[in-house]
Design an enzyme around this catalytic site. Structure first.
Site, short mmCIF file in Angstrom:
data_model
loop_
_atom_site.label_atom_id
_atom_site.label_comp_id
_atom_site.label_asym_id
_atom_site.label_seq_id
_atom_site.Cartn_x
_atom_site.Cartn_y
_atom_site.Cartn_z
N ASP A 57 43.04 80.13 -18.32
CA ASP A 57 43.98 79.11 -17.87
C ASP A 57 43.20 77.82 -17.58
O ASP A 57 42.15 77.86 -16.94
CB ASP A 57 44.68 79.59 -16.59
N ASP A 76 47.82 74.46 -18.33
CA ASP A 76 48.86 74.34 -17.31
C ASP A 76 49.50 72.94 -17.34
O ASP A 76 48.79 71.94 -17.39
CB ASP A 76 48.21 74.58 -15.94
N ASP A 133 40.80 96.31 -1.52
CA ASP A 133 41.18 95.20 -0.63
C ASP A 133 42.61 94.74 -0.88
O ASP A 133 43.07 93.76 -0.30
CB ASP A 133 40.19 94.02 -0.74
N ASN A 186 38.48 97.83 -5.47
CA ASN A 186 37.69 98.00 -4.24
C ASN A 186 38.55 98.13 -2.98
O ASN A 186 38.06 98.01 -1.86
CB ASN A 186 36.67 96.86 -4.08
N ASP A 217 43.37 96.90 -8.69
CA ASP A 217 42.38 96.68 -7.63
C ASP A 217 41.37 97.82 -7.61
O ASP A 217 41.75 98.98 -7.50
CB ASP A 217 43.14 96.61 -6.28
N HIS A 255 54.36 84.77 -15.25
CA HIS A 255 54.17 84.86 -13.80
C HIS A 255 55.07 83.91 -13.02
O HIS A 255 55.08 83.95 -11.79
CB HIS A 255 52.70 84.57 -13.48
N ASP A 256 55.79 83.02 -13.70
CA ASP A 256 56.70 82.08 -13.02
C ASP A 256 58.17 82.46 -13.20
O ASP A 256 59.05 81.79 -12.66
CB ASP A 256 56.55 80.66 -13.60
N GLU A 279 51.40 74.48 -21.77
CA GLU A 279 52.63 74.68 -21.03
C GLU A 279 53.29 73.31 -20.90
O GLU A 279 52.71 72.40 -20.31
CB GLU A 279 52.35 75.27 -19.65
O1 ISL Z 1 57.98 77.97 -11.85
C1 ISL Z 1 58.63 76.98 -12.11
C2 ISL Z 1 60.07 77.01 -11.94
O2 ISL Z 1 60.43 76.68 -10.64
C3 ISL Z 1 58.05 75.77 -12.68
O3 ISL Z 1 58.55 74.61 -12.16
C4 ISL Z 1 56.56 75.77 -12.62
O4 ISL Z 1 56.12 75.31 -11.41
C5 ISL Z 1 56.09 74.92 -13.74
O5 ISL Z 1 56.46 75.60 -14.89
C6 ISL Z 1 54.59 74.74 -13.75
O6 ISL Z 1 53.94 75.98 -13.73
C7 ISL Z 1 52.56 76.00 -13.74
O7 ISL Z 1 51.96 75.08 -12.85
C8 ISL Z 1 52.16 75.31 -11.45
C9 ISL Z 1 51.93 76.77 -11.05
O8 ISL Z 1 52.44 76.99 -9.77
C10 ISL Z 1 52.56 77.74 -12.01
O9 ISL Z 1 52.26 79.06 -11.66
C11 ISL Z 1 52.06 77.39 -13.37
O10 ISL Z 1 52.45 78.30 -14.36
C12 ISL Z 1 51.22 74.40 -10.74
O11 ISL Z 1 49.93 74.57 -11.22
CA CA Z 2 40.05 93.99 -5.21
#
Ligand code: ISL
Ligand code: CA
Length: 562
Positions: free
Chosen positions: A98, A200, A25, A23, A21, A332-333, A259
């Site tokens: 993405d 995605d 926030d 700035n 970050d 990130h998931d 994905e």
């Molecule tokens: O994170 C999961 C496990 O519970 C997955 O079910 C996930 O939601 C799935 O892999 C789809 O992920 C992607 O699409 C989602 C978003 O929330 C995730 O961050 C993204 O990577 C909806 O756009």
């Molecule tokens: Ca910021």
């Protein structure tokens, strides 16, 4: 072997909200990424994947897009984006974005139009249905984020489909006009100079006609059912991807990674096969879904090394020469890889290095998720209220109603598998809030930042960071790492993961101890050693030690040329 930049590169995934970050926030921003280019350059990565940075009400942190051609204000401006892109390119780093087109935000102008009337020209951009005979939801599908996948809209009295949250209505890919709008938008980004897309949930875009309810046998504790058979890799998926390739991707030297949940290696070959003109590679989920119990990720259970081997062996061998793998343990998931597949306490550094050795020596393109390169771990917040992820919060609401788990059980599940484990701010130094922000971070930092942080890792020559750097240097020099054929040894061993890599005359042996104990390695008789040259290891190894009967230390990793 067909050489490609996206096969030889290493991808670094950035979750912008939590990266840096500038700035105050409390929210990471594009300028923050630009500021850290020298750091990324030093690590040696060659491609960056950015999680969504588009305009969004942020119901699902940017996976609910309200304008595909505008930057989220919190992240900066289009000028900031252009500056980032040009500085990355100057540094020799490519950028993939993405692409979230299974659904949009319910605040996207398309949806606002679509819901306004049954006669709207945008009606067919989304999936609308009347209630069933009993006046309830059109079918029994459960959404990914708990509850029904249908939401009633008062204006027309019809329901719309949302496989994710109710603020993420599914786009109707059956509609050719919608498809072409998406292709134009993709083209617009390519013209700006981006190098590709991570797509995605791209294998959910085609639904079975009529959207039938899932069978009674699939109905669960909440009265809803997993309808995957009607929307996972549905009937027109490959047709759509080939059309997208024809209309857009074929015109650029683009990298694409889809994905794709619930896929087999056979699907993998269809998505990534050389002559299929669809995608370069996909993210499959089998290995990260190991160790799930009766309520999936919320009720974790132990997993075995032989299960991991079986999955990875299958993907390695079935795609060899036919398709291409992406290699990842976290994103990130997912929980932090050192917490799930290694040991985030006693052997944190050793196991982080061992896991890296594994991913970077398999055949495919490796992905590093921000913070992985310094061995960041899961966060163990003491109460559910400290979490921000809607998947966690919706599940919490659900269990309050169904009673299927207690709050304590859910918290335990979240500690192991919650998505916020990956989303706590990047740990830059030992200052307040880990140097991520001068303000209040949008999500709490992991309290272990005083010990685990970038500044520390750069100083310590023996750090996880410096090990990654070595691995990435090796990967640039030795094509065998990306392209070499993998062959598994000691299939039944529950502690050691051992395999060879072969590329023409070159042969490597990788020895990995996935356990926290000392383990005896006995050289399998079929393994001939022409030579024995140590390339890399995460402990000090006596280079004269002959490979015959050797003790491997906890989470030890060694690569030999043989
Ligand atoms: O994170 C999961 C496990 O519970 C997955 O079910 C996930 O939601 C799935 O892999 C789809 O992920 C992607 O699409 C989602 C978003 O929330 C995730 O961050 C993204 O990577 C909806 O756009
Ligand atoms: Ca910021």
């Amino acid at each position: 072997m067909e050489r490609k930049w996206w096969k030889e590169g290493v991808v670094y995934q950035i979750y912008p909200r939590s990266f840096y970050d500038t700035n105050g926030d409390g929210i990471g921003d594009l300028k923050g990424i630009t500021a850290k280019i020298p750091y990324l350059k030093e690590l040696g990565i060659t491609i960056i994947w950015l999680n969504p940075i588009y305009a969004s009400p942020n119901d699902d942190n940017g996976y609910d897009i309200s304008n595909y051609q505008a930057i989220l204000q919190e992240f900066g401006t289009m000028e900031d984006f252009e500056e980032l892109l040009s500085k990355l390119h100057k540094a020799g780093i490519k950028l993939i974005m993405d692409l979230v087109v299974n659904h949009s935000s319910d605040e996207h102008p398309w949806f606002l139009e679509s819901k306004s009337s049954e006669d709207s020209p945008y009606r067919e951009y989304y999936i609308w249905k009347k209630s069933n005979q009993d006046g309830g939801e059109p079918n029994n599908w459960r959404s990914f984020f708990s509850g029904s996948a249908w939401q009633l809209d008062e204006t027309t009295g019809e329901y719309y489909l949302h496989l994710f949250s109710k603020k993420q209505p599914d786009l109707n890919w059956e509609n050719e006009k919608l498809r072409h709008e998406i292709y134009q938008m993709m083209q617009w980004w390519f013209e700006k100079g981006i190098d590709g897309f991570r797509m995605d949930v791209i294998n959910l875009i085609s639904k079975v006609e009529g959207l039938p309810s899932a069978g009674k046998d699939k109905v669960g504790f909440d009265g809803l059912a997993w309808g995957g058979e009607y929307f996972v890799t549905g009937p027109r998926t490959h047709e759509y991807l080939q059309e997208m390739h024809r209309e857009v991707l074929s015109k650029y030297d683009a990298m694409t990674v889809g994905e794709t949940c619930d896929v087999t290696p056979e699907d993998g070959v269809l998505f990534t096969g050389k002559d299929r003109d669809e995608l370069n590679m996909i993210f499959q989920f089998e290995h990260v879904n190991l160790g799930q119990g009766k309520e999936g990720k919320w009720t974790p259970k132990p997993w075995k090394l032989t299960e991991l081997k079986e999955i990875m062996d299958k993907w390695q061998t079935k795609l060899h020469g036919k398709g291409w793998n992406s290699l990842y343990f976290n994103n990130h998931d997912q929980p932090r890889q050192v917490s799930k597949f290694g040991d985030d306490k006693v052997y944190r550094k050793e196991s982080a290095k061992m896991l890296a050795t594994y991913l970077h020596t398999l055949e495919g393109t490796p992905y590093i998720y921000q913070g992985e390169e310094i061995g960041m771990t899961n966060v163990y917040f003491e109460e559910l209220k400290h979490y921000k992820d809607l998947e966690i919060l919706n599940k919490w609401e659900e269990i309050k109603q169904t009673g299927s788990l207690t709050e304590k059980e859910l918290l335990e599940g979240v500690h192991v598998n919650g998505r916020d484990n990956a989303r706590t701010p990047m740990q830059w130094n030992a200052n307040r809030h880990a140097g991520f922000t001068t303000g209040e971070p949008w999500l709490g930092v992991n309290p272990n930042y005083a010990v685990i942080n970038v500044e520390e890792a750069l100083k310590d020559k023996d750090s996880v960071f410096h090990y990654y750097k070595k691995l990435l240097e090796l990967r640039k020099k030795h094509l065998i790492m990306a392209y070499g054929q993998y062959e598994l040894l000691l299939k039944e061993d529950e502690q050691l993961y051992v395999y060879t890599k072969t590329l023409e005359e070159e042969r490597w042996l990788v020895l990995l101890n996935f356990s926290n104990q000392k383990v005896l390695f006995e050289r399998p008789r079929q393994l001939q050693l022409m030579r024995q040259e140590l390339i890399l290891s995460n402990y000090k190894v006596d280079e004269k030690e002959v490979l015959e009967k050797n003790i491997l230390k906890p989470y030890e990793a060694r690569i030999y040329r043989i």
